[in-house]
Design a protein around this motif. Structure first.
Motif, mmCIF file in Angstrom:
data_model
loop_
_atom_site.group_PDB
_atom_site.id
_atom_site.type_symbol
_atom_site.label_atom_id
_atom_site.label_comp_id
_atom_site.label_asym_id
_atom_site.label_seq_id
_atom_site.Cartn_x
_atom_site.Cartn_y
_atom_site.Cartn_z
ATOM 1 N N PHE A 1 0.854 -1.188 0.000
ATOM 2 C CA PHE A 1 0.000 0.000 0.000
ATOM 3 C C PHE A 1 0.890 1.239 0.000
ATOM 4 C CE2 PHE A 1 -2.797 3.137 2.084
ATOM 5 C CZ PHE A 1 -3.936 2.970 1.341
ATOM 6 N N TYR B 1 -5.278 -6.596 -0.071
ATOM 7 C CA TYR B 1 -5.561 -5.480 0.832
ATOM 8 C C TYR B 1 -7.061 -5.222 0.867
ATOM 9 C CZ TYR B 1 -0.866 -3.805 1.847
ATOM 10 O OH TYR B 1 0.408 -3.685 2.328
ATOM 11 N N PHE C 1 -3.518 -3.214 -5.362
ATOM 12 C CA PHE C 1 -2.978 -3.667 -4.088
ATOM 13 C C PHE C 1 -3.612 -5.006 -3.749
ATOM 14 C CE2 PHE C 1 -2.916 1.074 -3.474
ATOM 15 C CZ PHE C 1 -1.560 1.217 -3.720
ATOM 16 N N GLY D 1 -5.625 1.041 4.180
ATOM 17 C CA GLY D 1 -5.211 -0.164 3.469
ATOM 18 C C GLY D 1 -4.794 -1.200 4.489
#
Length: 183
Positions: free
Chosen positions: A79, A129, A126, A179
């Protein structure tokens, strides 16, 4: 004993004029002695195939793989706070540049902005996440005193957050994006 059940219609394929629709008991009678193959049912609701009669051209079941239980993200999938901050600033400026404060209108706009930020952060790739966004909009004319607080239990090595502020002549906005790595 047979007299007691004589009023009930038989549901097997041997009874003339009766249709067997999707029942396993009826499928057993409709198949006859072969024990497999499609049922001669005009509704087409049930098909039984034995394991021995499967051919190689039948589609195979997709198997779901088990978790890898990775405790840390890949180096390129971490992140990135600076990238998310730039993205959030751009989204806030795009949506709120010409907005005057109206409580009902700003409630809907804050939800729209939060969803837009969430979708754009997801597109950044990401992996693993969980992304949480929160956007609050208030009036500058009323000179409010606001404090935002949040509390999370997280891993300081993998989890992070971004807080972005925006204001124009009428409103201010605060966007918080979290995140959280999910193994």
């Amino acid at each position: 004993m047979s007299r007691r059940f004589s009023n009930y219609p038989r549901s097997d394929a041997t009874t003339p004029g009766k249709r067997v629709r999707g029942s396993i008991a009826g499928a057993r009678f409709a198949l006859g002695k072969s024990g497999s193959g499609p049922i001669a049912d005009p509704g087409g609701a049930l098909e039984i195939t034995s394991i021995g009669d499967r051919s190689n051209d039948m589609p195979k079941k997709a198997y779901r793989m088990e978790n890898t239980y990775k405790l840390e993200p890949d180096e390129d999938k971490v992140f990135r706070v600076c990238d998310v901050e730039k993205l959030a600033e751009a989204v806030l400026a795009e949506h709120l540049a010409k907005i005057d404060y109206d409580p009902v209108k700003c409630r809907d706009i804050s939800q729209t902005v939060a969803v837009d930020i969430l979708e754009r952060v997801k597109q950044m790739g990401f992996k693993r996440y969980k992304i949480v966004t929160n956007v609050s909009i208030g009036s500058l004319r009323e000179k409010p005193g606001m404090q935002f607080g949040s509390r999370c239990l997280w891993n300081k090595n993998t989890d992070n957050f971004v807080s972005v502020k925006y204001s124009n002549s009428s409103i201010f906005a605060v966007a918080m994006i979290y995140g959280l790595y999910f193994d």
